[in-house]
Enzyme design. Sequence first.
Site, mmCIF file in Angstrom:
data_model
loop_
_atom_site.group_PDB
_atom_site.id
_atom_site.type_symbol
_atom_site.label_atom_id
_atom_site.label_comp_id
_atom_site.label_asym_id
_atom_site.label_seq_id
_atom_site.Cartn_x
_atom_site.Cartn_y
_atom_site.Cartn_z
ATOM 1 N N TYR A 262 -14.529 6.160 7.771
ATOM 2 C CA TYR A 262 -13.080 6.069 8.025
ATOM 3 C C TYR A 262 -12.756 6.608 9.426
ATOM 4 C CZ TYR A 262 -8.097 7.096 6.981
ATOM 5 O OH TYR A 262 -6.735 7.172 6.983
ATOM 6 N N GLY B 222 0.806 -1.212 0.000
ATOM 7 C CA GLY B 222 0.000 0.000 0.000
ATOM 8 C C GLY B 222 0.842 1.267 0.000
ATOM 9 N N ASP C 38 -4.974 -11.986 3.317
ATOM 10 C CA ASP C 38 -6.177 -11.179 3.472
ATOM 11 C C ASP C 38 -6.328 -10.986 4.985
ATOM 12 O OD1 ASP C 38 -8.757 -10.357 3.977
ATOM 13 O OD2 ASP C 38 -9.692 -11.747 2.560
ATOM 14 N N ILE D 31 -2.810 -8.490 0.112
ATOM 15 C CA ILE D 31 -3.869 -9.307 -0.492
ATOM 16 C C ILE D 31 -3.564 -9.629 -1.955
ATOM 17 C CG2 ILE D 31 -5.339 -7.374 -1.230
ATOM 18 C CD1 ILE D 31 -7.698 -9.158 -0.017
HETATM 19 N N1 SER Z 1 -4.621 10.460 3.795
HETATM 20 C C1 SER Z 1 -5.780 9.937 4.443
HETATM 21 C C2 SER Z 1 -6.987 10.149 3.641
HETATM 22 O O1 SER Z 1 -7.060 11.150 2.965
HETATM 23 C C3 SER Z 1 -5.963 10.583 5.780
HETATM 24 O O2 SER Z 1 -5.619 9.713 6.761
HETATM 25 O O3 SER Z 1 -7.880 9.361 3.690
#
Ligand code: SER
Length: 317
Positions: A138, A11, A49, A35
Amino acid sequence: MKKIIVTGALGQIGSELTVKLRDIYGEDNVLATDIRKPEDICGPFELLDVTDAKKMYELSKDFEADTMIHMAALLSATAEKNPLFAWNLNMGGLMNALEVSRELDLQFFTPSSIGAFGPSTPKDNTPQDTLQRPTTMYGVNKVAGELLCDYYFNRFGVDTRGVRFPGLISYATPPGGGTTDYAVDIYYKAVEQGRYTSYIAEGTYMDMMYMPDALQAIVNLMEADGSKLKHRNAFNISAMSFEPSQIAAEIKKHIPSFKMDYTVDPVRQAIADSWPNAIDSSAAVEEWGFKADFDLEKMTIDMLEKLKVKLNQKAIS
Ligand code: SER
């Protein structure tokens, strides 16, 4: 940290963190997992995963890991598109990683974010300990994650540690599905096309950090003397705060013909509006010596230099 398992190793953060950890601790002492398979495999890698608790446990045990760095998660804008999936992946993955760390007695790191704050949080100089009522999935995941990490330390003695990252900027791996991504895209478009259309409105301040400072912060926090940590998890850290016209002005110093206009994306703008303008990192400075080397000026010079090489183009001037 001697034997480290990294989730989400391909990532935005994980790909560069894995390289840094291997430089410091040795290639064979860092197990990268994700993953999907990497294009070129170098160093230990396993498919994982993070919702598969059994496999996470087995890989950690077989590798004889002493540290778990849990990076696998969906970013803010993607999570908003599919909140249930985000909950299952972000929270399911975190619970599995914490449980494996409890069972195998691993030191543990996972990032929180400026997304853990919400519209009722003080916007400027946002304190370490303050109101956290985020309005995004989030953010809900991040606050729950901060609490769970504290819980696993207090209840089970797991050595959990973490930071609240701001938007992270890098020339290496592009982010995907974040709200702060504009501050990466703008450099790519500046080098490739000499212009950029920002989806974030002028005047919207957010905290940011250059990737080398973010990676160093993870290492420093994990290596810090645990007895000096009062917060352990979710330390505010930031290197700079700017709004789109300021980053554009900085780029213009190097690419004078650079032009920026705006087509605001209401979803990501609403997320950005709910986040702080600038957070206070003083607890991280006091408890484990956090510092950032890159400000907007220094980061812009480095980003443009590196991207010109990467994108194999001469600067548009
Ligand atoms: N960079 C992230 C986002 O924009 C913030 O934690 O989701």
